[in-house]
Design a protein around this motif. Structure first.
Motif, PDB file in Angstrom:
ATOM      1  N   ALA A  48      42.150  32.186   9.435  1.00 51.16           N
ATOM      2  CA  ALA A  48      43.440  32.660   9.930  1.00 51.16           C
ATOM      3  C   ALA A  48      43.320  34.067  10.509  1.00 51.16           C
ATOM      4  O   ALA A  48      43.904  34.377  11.565  1.00 51.16           O
ATOM      5  CB  ALA A  48      44.474  32.626   8.809  1.00 51.16           C
ATOM      6  N   VAL A  49      42.552  34.933   9.841  1.00 51.91           N
ATOM      7  CA  VAL A  49      42.380  36.300  10.327  1.00 51.91           C
ATOM      8  C   VAL A  49      41.676  36.315  11.682  1.00 51.91           C
ATOM      9  O   VAL A  49      42.081  37.033  12.602  1.00 51.91           O
ATOM     10  CB  VAL A  49      41.589  37.130   9.289  1.00 51.91           C
ATOM     11  N   THR A  50      40.616  35.533  11.813  1.00 52.05           N
ATOM     12  CA  THR A  50      39.903  35.498  13.096  1.00 52.05           C
ATOM     13  C   THR A  50      40.766  34.898  14.199  1.00 52.05           C
ATOM     14  O   THR A  50      40.685  35.326  15.358  1.00 52.05           O
ATOM     15  CB  THR A  50      38.597  34.694  12.956  1.00 52.05           C
ATOM     16  N   ARG A  51      41.611  33.944  13.865  1.00 56.64           N
ATOM     17  CA  ARG A  51      42.528  33.367  14.854  1.00 56.64           C
ATOM     18  C   ARG A  51      43.522  34.414  15.338  1.00 56.64           C
ATOM     19  O   ARG A  51      43.834  34.500  16.532  1.00 56.64           O
ATOM     20  CB  ARG A  51      43.274  32.179  14.250  1.00 56.64           C
ATOM     21  N   LEU A  52      44.064  35.196  14.394  1.00 55.05           N
ATOM     22  CA  LEU A  52      45.027  36.233  14.766  1.00 55.05           C
ATOM     23  C   LEU A  52      44.397  37.300  15.656  1.00 55.05           C
ATOM     24  O   LEU A  52      45.095  37.987  16.402  1.00 55.05           O
ATOM     25  CB  LEU A  52      45.599  36.878  13.508  1.00 55.05           C
ATOM     26  N   ALA A  53      43.088  37.448  15.556  1.00 55.58           N
ATOM     27  CA  ALA A  53      42.378  38.420  16.384  1.00 55.58           C
ATOM     28  C   ALA A  53      41.789  37.793  17.637  1.00 55.58           C
ATOM     29  O   ALA A  53      41.085  38.476  18.398  1.00 55.58           O
ATOM     30  CB  ALA A  53      41.262  39.072  15.575  1.00 55.58           C
ATOM     31  N   SER A  54      42.092  36.502  17.886  1.00 58.53           N
ATOM     32  CA  SER A  54      41.528  35.767  19.036  1.00 58.53           C
ATOM     33  C   SER A  54      40.010  35.846  19.038  1.00 58.53           C
ATOM     34  O   SER A  54      39.372  36.074  20.082  1.00 58.53           O
ATOM     35  CB  SER A  54      42.091  36.303  20.360  1.00 58.53           C
ATOM     36  N   LEU A  55      39.433  35.664  17.865  1.00 59.94           N
ATOM     37  CA  LEU A  55      37.990  35.745  17.689  1.00 59.94           C
ATOM     38  C   LEU A  55      37.483  34.408  17.174  1.00 59.94           C
ATOM     39  O   LEU A  55      37.990  33.888  16.188  1.00 59.94           O
ATOM     40  CB  LEU A  55      37.643  36.855  16.696  1.00 59.94           C
ATOM     41  N   SER A  56      36.510  33.859  17.857  1.00 55.09           N
ATOM     42  CA  SER A  56      35.954  32.574  17.448  1.00 55.09           C
ATOM     43  C   SER A  56      34.825  32.778  16.447  1.00 55.09           C
ATOM     44  O   SER A  56      34.104  33.783  16.491  1.00 55.09           O
ATOM     45  CB  SER A  56      35.428  31.804  18.660  1.00 55.09           C
ATOM     46  N   LEU A  57      34.691  31.831  15.539  1.00 56.07           N
ATOM     47  CA  LEU A  57      33.605  31.904  14.562  1.00 56.07           C
ATOM     48  C   LEU A  57      32.246  31.789  15.237  1.00 56.07           C
ATOM     49  O   LEU A  57      31.253  32.324  14.730  1.00 56.07           O
ATOM     50  CB  LEU A  57      33.783  30.800  13.518  1.00 56.07           C
ATOM     51  N   ALA A  58      32.202  31.104  16.375  1.00 59.66           N
ATOM     52  CA  ALA A  58      30.929  30.984  17.099  1.00 59.66           C
ATOM     53  C   ALA A  58      30.448  32.349  17.594  1.00 59.66           C
ATOM     54  O   ALA A  58      29.249  32.657  17.509  1.00 59.66           O
ATOM     55  CB  ALA A  58      31.089  30.021  18.275  1.00 59.66           C
ATOM     56  N   SER A  59      31.358  33.165  18.097  1.00 59.24           N
ATOM     57  CA  SER A  59      30.964  34.497  18.563  1.00 59.24           C
ATOM     58  C   SER A  59      30.531  35.378  17.396  1.00 59.24           C
ATOM     59  O   SER A  59      29.608  36.189  17.531  1.00 59.24           O
ATOM     60  CB  SER A  59      32.126  35.152  19.311  1.00 59.24           C
ATOM     61  N   VAL A  60      31.180  35.231  16.247  1.00 57.29           N
ATOM     62  CA  VAL A  60      30.759  35.978  15.066  1.00 57.29           C
ATOM     63  C   VAL A  60      29.343  35.564  14.648  1.00 57.29           C
ATOM     64  O   VAL A  60      28.499  36.405  14.334  1.00 57.29           O
ATOM     65  CB  VAL A  60      31.743  35.750  13.901  1.00 57.29           C
ATOM     66  N   ALA A  61      29.084  34.251  14.679  1.00 55.66           N
ATOM     67  CA  ALA A  61      27.760  33.753  14.299  1.00 55.66           C
ATOM     68  C   ALA A  61      26.686  34.263  15.257  1.00 55.66           C
ATOM     69  O   ALA A  61      25.582  34.635  14.832  1.00 55.66           O
ATOM     70  CB  ALA A  61      27.761  32.228  14.272  1.00 55.66           C
ATOM     71  N   ARG A  62      26.997  34.289  16.547  1.00 58.46           N
ATOM     72  CA  ARG A  62      26.014  34.787  17.521  1.00 58.46           C
ATOM     73  C   ARG A  62      25.729  36.269  17.315  1.00 58.46           C
ATOM     74  O   ARG A  62      24.586  36.718  17.447  1.00 58.46           O
ATOM     75  CB  ARG A  62      26.521  34.545  18.944  1.00 58.46           C
ATOM     76  N   SER A  63      26.758  37.046  17.017  1.00 57.60           N
ATOM     77  CA  SER A  63      26.577  38.490  16.888  1.00 57.60           C
ATOM     78  C   SER A  63      25.773  38.860  15.645  1.00 57.60           C
ATOM     79  O   SER A  63      25.033  39.843  15.649  1.00 57.60           O
ATOM     80  CB  SER A  63      27.945  39.180  16.848  1.00 57.60           C
ATOM     81  N   PHE A  64      25.915  38.070  14.577  1.00 60.91           N
ATOM     82  CA  PHE A  64      25.260  38.411  13.308  1.00 60.91           C
ATOM     83  C   PHE A  64      24.189  37.403  12.922  1.00 60.91           C
ATOM     84  O   PHE A  64      23.861  37.268  11.744  1.00 60.91           O
ATOM     85  CB  PHE A  64      26.314  38.511  12.198  1.00 60.91           C
ATOM     86  N   ARG A  65      23.644  36.702  13.900  1.00 62.49           N
ATOM     87  CA  ARG A  65      22.648  35.672  13.609  1.00 62.49           C
ATOM     88  C   ARG A  65      21.374  36.255  13.023  1.00 62.49           C
ATOM     89  O   ARG A  65      20.605  35.535  12.366  1.00 62.49           O
ATOM     90  CB  ARG A  65      22.318  34.886  14.879  1.00 62.49           C
TER      91      ARG A  65
END
Length: 237
Positions: A48-65
């Motif tokens: 829910a928090v990432t949705r409110l920030a218009s942030l996809s989990l895929a982009s988070v995974a790529r950034s911290f892979r």
């Protein structure tokens, strides 16, 4: 690497102090409820928090892979018993839950970084922590947020230059040493340039920071932070 992106999402319009409260409370709850049921509830909140920030989990995974191998290695190593030699799959349960807990905390932190400017973060810290310690923490956070992307850029440039010179054909240990030494050298040079730039711009410990004000939009965020902290304290008791 995820950084601040201007926008008009709900998370962008929240006061940074409310967002920091949610982030701290979420991390505390994640460490208190490292169970399948607790992490399932926290997963819904993180999504829910990432949705409110218009942030996809895929982009988070790529950034911290880059952290994924360590998170995966922890459960695998825990299954190995040296004396007597054996494999215990049950020993990997808690390390696996702990690794997943870290991913959830990172996702919520990424949402904060994406929706909050460095100046807002510094203002939130300095107005939450009184006196000189708050100023020191605010300056430290602002410098870290600005310096980390530069360090990553330097390391990436070193790796690309090494690959262009057939560095990938060298032994692994030799590649690590070359990238580490060259990366550290370029990072120290960046730090010297940053120090000179701060002096040239008359760096101030107490600059004019943006005005912060809590609004009705921040009430749900503060309520969520309070609920998470209350649940954490209840667990501790």
């Amino acid at each position: 690497m995820i950084g601040y992106v201007p926008g008009s999402t709900v998370a962008h319009r929240l006061d940074p102090r409310a967002k920091l409260a949610v982030q701290v409370a979420f991390a505390a709850a994640a460490f208190a409820y490292t169970t399948p049921r607790g992490l399932a509830v926290l997963s819904v909140l993180a999504l829910a928090v990432t949705r409110l920030a218009s942030l996809s989990l895929a982009s988070v995974a790529r950034s911290f892979r880059v952290f994924f191998p360590f998170l995966v290695a922890a459960p695998l190593v825990a299954t190995v018993q040296i004396s007597p030699p054996a494999i215990d799959p049950e020993a990997a349960v808690y390390p696996a839950l702990s690794s997943y807990r870290v991913l959830l905390v990172v996702a919520v932190s990424a949402a904060y970084v994406r929706t909050t400017t460095v100046r807002e973060s510094r203002a939130a810290i300095q107005r939450t922590v009184p006196g000189r310690p708050g100023v020191f923490l605010g300056v430290g956070v602002s410098l870290v947020f600005r310096f980390l992307p530069l360090i990553r850029r330097e390391i990436t440039a070193v790796r690309e230059a090494s690959a262009a010179r057939l560095g990938t054909e060298r032994p692994l240990i030799d590649r690590i040493e070359r990238v580490a030494v060259a990366g550290a050298t370029r990072t120290l040079r960046r730090a010297d340039r940053l120090s000179t730039a701060l002096s040239a711009r008359c760096f101030a410990w107490n600059p004019t920071l943006p005005r912060l004000s809590l609004t009705r939009m921040d009430v749900p965020a503060l309520a969520l932070a309070g609920a998470l902290l209350a649940a954490t304290l209840f667990r501790a008791v």
